[in-house]
Design an enzyme around this catalytic site. Structure first.
Site, PDB file in Angstrom:
ATOM      1  N   ARG A 293       0.861  -1.193   0.000  1.00 39.47           N
ATOM      2  CA  ARG A 293       0.000   0.000   0.000  1.00 39.47           C
ATOM      3  C   ARG A 293       0.891   1.235   0.000  1.00 39.47           C
ATOM      4  O   ARG A 293       1.228   1.755   1.068  1.00 39.47           O
ATOM      5  CB  ARG A 293      -0.890   0.020   1.239  1.00 39.47           C
ATOM      6  CG  ARG A 293      -1.999  -1.020   1.266  1.00 39.47           C
ATOM      7  CD  ARG A 293      -2.779  -0.917   2.561  1.00 39.47           C
ATOM      8  NE  ARG A 293      -4.064  -1.540   2.508  1.00 39.47           N
ATOM      9  CZ  ARG A 293      -4.418  -2.638   3.212  1.00 39.47           C
ATOM     10  NH1 ARG A 293      -3.557  -3.208   4.009  1.00 39.47           N
ATOM     11  NH2 ARG A 293      -5.635  -3.121   3.114  1.00 39.47           N
ATOM     12  N   ARG A 327       0.861  -1.488  -5.270  1.00 38.58           N
ATOM     13  CA  ARG A 327      -0.358  -0.782  -5.649  1.00 38.58           C
ATOM     14  C   ARG A 327      -0.040   0.704  -5.764  1.00 38.58           C
ATOM     15  O   ARG A 327       0.575   1.274  -4.856  1.00 38.58           O
ATOM     16  CB  ARG A 327      -1.445  -0.993  -4.598  1.00 38.58           C
ATOM     17  CG  ARG A 327      -2.692  -0.191  -4.933  1.00 38.58           C
ATOM     18  CD  ARG A 327      -3.823  -0.517  -4.012  1.00 38.58           C
ATOM     19  NE  ARG A 327      -3.654   0.076  -2.702  1.00 38.58           N
ATOM     20  CZ  ARG A 327      -4.517  -0.123  -1.707  1.00 38.58           C
ATOM     21  NH1 ARG A 327      -5.550  -0.922  -1.861  1.00 38.58           N
ATOM     22  NH2 ARG A 327      -4.316   0.455  -0.553  1.00 38.58           N
ATOM     23  N   GLU A 416     -12.460  -3.697  -6.650  1.00 43.85           N
ATOM     24  CA  GLU A 416     -13.036  -3.168  -5.408  1.00 43.85           C
ATOM     25  C   GLU A 416     -14.426  -2.591  -5.642  1.00 43.85           C
ATOM     26  O   GLU A 416     -15.091  -2.151  -4.713  1.00 43.85           O
ATOM     27  CB  GLU A 416     -12.137  -2.065  -4.838  1.00 43.85           C
ATOM     28  CG  GLU A 416     -10.753  -2.545  -4.509  1.00 43.85           C
ATOM     29  CD  GLU A 416      -9.823  -1.426  -4.151  1.00 43.85           C
ATOM     30  OE1 GLU A 416      -9.527  -1.256  -2.968  1.00 43.85           O
ATOM     31  OE2 GLU A 416      -9.380  -0.704  -5.070  1.00 43.85           O
ATOM     32  N   ASN A 439     -12.427  -5.446   1.191  1.00 42.09           N
ATOM     33  CA  ASN A 439     -12.890  -4.399   2.121  1.00 42.09           C
ATOM     34  C   ASN A 439     -13.765  -3.400   1.371  1.00 42.09           C
ATOM     35  O   ASN A 439     -14.874  -3.076   1.786  1.00 42.09           O
ATOM     36  CB  ASN A 439     -11.707  -3.634   2.735  1.00 42.09           C
ATOM     37  CG  ASN A 439     -10.679  -4.552   3.359  1.00 42.09           C
ATOM     38  OD1 ASN A 439     -10.988  -5.674   3.698  1.00 42.09           O
ATOM     39  ND2 ASN A 439      -9.452  -4.072   3.495  1.00 42.09           N
ATOM     40  N   ASP A 440     -13.235  -2.914   0.251  1.00 44.66           N
ATOM     41  CA  ASP A 440     -14.013  -1.945  -0.521  1.00 44.66           C
ATOM     42  C   ASP A 440     -15.099  -2.625  -1.344  1.00 44.66           C
ATOM     43  O   ASP A 440     -16.174  -2.066  -1.526  1.00 44.66           O
ATOM     44  CB  ASP A 440     -13.094  -1.110  -1.427  1.00 44.66           C
ATOM     45  CG  ASP A 440     -12.481   0.041  -0.652  1.00 44.66           C
ATOM     46  OD1 ASP A 440     -13.229   0.723   0.065  1.00 44.66           O
ATOM     47  OD2 ASP A 440     -11.260   0.245  -0.746  1.00 44.66           O
ATOM     48  N   ARG A 450     -17.506   1.057   5.129  1.00 42.44           N
ATOM     49  CA  ARG A 450     -16.709  -0.014   5.732  1.00 42.44           C
ATOM     50  C   ARG A 450     -16.328   0.252   7.187  1.00 42.44           C
ATOM     51  O   ARG A 450     -15.892  -0.642   7.896  1.00 42.44           O
ATOM     52  CB  ARG A 450     -15.455  -0.299   4.891  1.00 42.44           C
ATOM     53  CG  ARG A 450     -14.512   0.857   4.786  1.00 42.44           C
ATOM     54  CD  ARG A 450     -13.454   0.604   3.743  1.00 42.44           C
ATOM     55  NE  ARG A 450     -12.235   0.059   4.296  1.00 42.44           N
ATOM     56  CZ  ARG A 450     -11.121  -0.129   3.607  1.00 42.44           C
ATOM     57  NH1 ARG A 450     -11.093   0.144   2.313  1.00 42.44           N
ATOM     58  NH2 ARG A 450     -10.047  -0.604   4.181  1.00 42.44           N
ATOM     59  N   CYS A 487      -6.793  -9.628  -1.560  1.00 43.79           N
ATOM     60  CA  CYS A 487      -5.876  -8.931  -0.651  1.00 43.79           C
ATOM     61  C   CYS A 487      -6.621  -8.103   0.398  1.00 43.79           C
ATOM     62  O   CYS A 487      -6.012  -7.366   1.148  1.00 43.79           O
ATOM     63  CB  CYS A 487      -4.899  -8.052  -1.420  1.00 43.79           C
ATOM     64  SG  CYS A 487      -5.700  -6.697  -2.289  1.00 43.79           S
TER      65      CYS A 487
HETATM   66  C1  PEP Z   1      -9.540  -3.498   0.019  1.00 47.75           C
HETATM   67  O1  PEP Z   1     -10.297  -2.556  -0.276  1.00 47.75           O
HETATM   68  O2  PEP Z   1      -9.927  -4.640   0.305  1.00 47.75           O
HETATM   69  C2  PEP Z   1      -8.082  -3.261   0.038  1.00 47.75           C
HETATM   70  C3  PEP Z   1      -7.231  -4.251   0.191  1.00 47.75           C
HETATM   71  O3  PEP Z   1      -7.670  -1.964  -0.052  1.00 47.75           O
HETATM   72  P1  PEP Z   1      -7.668  -0.963   1.213  1.00 47.75           P
HETATM   73  O4  PEP Z   1      -8.090  -1.735   2.437  1.00 47.75           O
HETATM   74  O5  PEP Z   1      -6.291  -0.436   1.293  1.00 47.75           O
HETATM   75  O6  PEP Z   1      -8.681   0.036   0.763  1.00 47.75           O
HETATM   76 MG    MG Z   2      -9.515  -0.711  -1.035  1.00 48.97          MG
END
Ligand code: PEP
Ligand code: MG
Length: 539
Positions: A293, A327, A416, A439-440, A450, A487
């Protein structure tokens, strides 16, 4: 049969978000003080003195905890202490005492004004505004002569129970905390991510836990989400022994990931900088980095990082890890990057974030791609590079062309946004791999922020709608003969990992502490069993 998780006093069930078991006396986090009704003030000078002492006490307490915590947590706590010591805040509160307000009310008013000013600035500073509530509660409690709300220090190990945990609380957790149980919070909440990164068993969204009395012996299972109430001494010691044995077994776990019948699944790391890479023998034995990240390197920066600075930060990671998926900057909402100077937005989660920043500031992405390619050449590495928040095949194609033009050989995108998952096959005509950010993807699939604790059930990655989108991406990967990994936080959950593999995912990327338990969970099941679990979950 009555097991250790039933306890004499019954049990509660929440959402298990960080593996492991713990047992011990519970203590609730101090609640914020209530302001008394305003009364007449006879000595404004004395009230002003109380204000000054309260702010000093808050800063001293935070600095003391910073010293005990060390590392990144210390930086957060010191920054909060500096806010409490801000002379503008003191002056504002003194103005209120001079106007006839008692110290607690003057502090309340001054913090509220400070908070509004920060919120109005937008971006990163607006994010910090929530921290001011926590400081205000501490200062008001001190002025009222009450114990400061926040983390207890009972002098013995305990299970921390709270309605929710603020960033200041989570950053200051000491080694005496055995496990966390919160009444609110979701699987991608602050509490969950921190608990996983520290290997602390945690249960969130556990209704009723705040009604238990301090000192109650409870057992916490961070996998199943069970909280057993009123454990006997014998049950407590069984839990402790079992957990010690589990940790020793995991500590010794090594080798590539795969199912019991030899289906390989790459286990990778999520990192924010080279500092998160394993050091020596004790670190996670992963097969590379699945999510670097890069925005984490520059979160607090007011000035853009120079090209050279970027090259050196990336090269350090490339030199130390065999396989790295980088990323490009993912700015926005929960991760504002002040140096970009992006305008405030009404609805930032649906606004200019991730790859979309390129629409306003095209130079940023090209410079970063250049820096990544240069760092790769310097380190003799061949990183894979992916973009966050990609929505259409057009965006994927444009990103791929620009990355390849810089000499980057393996280009991918994150999935995402549901639109990207629905068109995964088309995206894979443009790029070499997909990485699913659950997550997104959960946030956008269920239209649920979230970070929102009340919506935790919607954000649970076991939701069939999310699993269907993941399956669609994985199937597209199989058809194209290209890798599709996960991820998001879901990848580090040992209960979910077999299911994701059953859906067809080829790699799982997670925090280092999660790797051993995921490796173990996969080694216990065959690929057919994984597929069966996936089928059952989809139904
Ligand atoms: C996600 O969105 O799952 C992700 C890995 O990115 P971040 O948590 O950094 O938004
Ligand atoms: Mg994300």
């Amino acid at each position: 049969m009555k097991g250790p998780w039933e306890g004499a006093g019954g049990r509660l069930v929440g959402l298990g978000v960080s593996q492991g078991r713990a047992a011990g006396p519970m203590i609730r986090l101090g609640e914020p003080p209530k302001l008394p009704a305003p009364g007449p003030v006879t000595d404004p000078g004395a009230e002003a003195a109380t204000v000054g002492k309260a702010l000093e006490a808050v800063a001293a307490e935070l600095n003391r905890r910073a010293l005990a915590a060390g590392g990144e947590a210390a930086e957060i706590l010191e920054a909060l202490a500096m806010i409490a010591e801000d002379p503008i805040l003191l002056e504002e509160a003194e103005r209120h005492t001079a106007g006839g307000h008692a110290a607690p009310h003057a502090l309340d008013a001054a913090f509220t004004k400070h908070r509004e000013a920060l919120a109005a600035l937008g971006g990163y500073l607006a994010e910090r505004a929530a921290d001011l509530d926590d400081l205000k509660h501490r200062a008001v409690a001190s002025a009222l002569g009450l114990p400061m709300p926040g983390l207890p220090s009972p002098g013995h190990p305990y299970v921390l129970v709270a309605t929710d945990l603020s960033p200041a609380d989570t950053a200051g957790l000491g080694p005496d905390v055995l496990a966390l149980v919160t009444e609110r919070g979701g699987p991608t909440s602050h509490t969950a991510i921190l608990a996983r990164s520290r290997g602390l068993p945690a249960v969130v969204a556990c209704a009723g836990v705040m009604d238990l009395d301090d000192g109650t012996m409870i057992g916490v299972d961070g996998g199943t989400g069970e909280v057993a109430i009123g454990l006997s001494e014998q049950e407590t010691s069984e839990v402790v022994q079992g957990e010690t044995a589990r940790r020793a077994r995991l500590q010794a776990s090594r080798g590539p990931g795969g199912t019991a019948d030899g289906h390989a699944v790459k286990l990778l790391l999520n990192i924010g900088s080279a500092a998160d890479l394993p050091q020596g023998e004790d670190g996670a034995d992963a097969e590379g980095v699945g999510l670097f990240r890069t925005e984490f390197l520059f979160l607090d920066r007011k000035q853009p990082p120079s090209f050279e600075e970027q090259v050196s930060a990336y090269a350090e990671v490339f030199a130390r890890a065999e396989h790295v998926v980088v990323r490009t900057l993912d700015a926005g909402t929960d991760k504002p990057l002040p140096f970009l100077g992006l305008p405030g937005e009404q609805n930032p989660a649906l606004g200019v974030r991730g790859l979309r920043v390129d629409r306003l500031l095209p130079g940023v992405l090209d410079t970063q791609l250049d820096a990544i390619a240069t760092a790769a050449r310097q380190a003799g590495a061949e990183p894979w590079v992916m973009a966050p928040m990609v929505t259409t095949a057009g965006e994927a194609g444009d990103f791929a062309r620009r990355a390849r033009a810089k000499g980057i050989a393996r280009v991918g995108v994150m999935v995402e946004v549901p639109a990207a998952a629905l068109r995964a096959g088309r995206l894979l005509r443009e790029v070499d791999f997909l990485s699913i950010g659950t997550n997104d993807l959960a946030q956008y699939t269920f239209a649920a922020d979230r970070q929102h604790s009340v919506l935790a059930d919607l954000l649970d990655p076991r939701q069939p709608a999310l699993l269907e989108l993941i399956a669609r991406c994985a199937e597209a990967g199989v058809r194209a003969g290209k890798p599709v990994g996960v991820c998001g936080e879901a990848a580090g959950d040992p209960l979910l990992a077999p299911l994701l593999v059953g859906l067809g995912v080829t790699s799982l990327s997670m925090a280092g502490v999660c790797v051993p338990a995921v490796r173990e969970a996969l080694a216990e099941v065959t690929l057919d069993e994984c597929r069966e679990r996936a089928r059952a979950a989809l139904e």
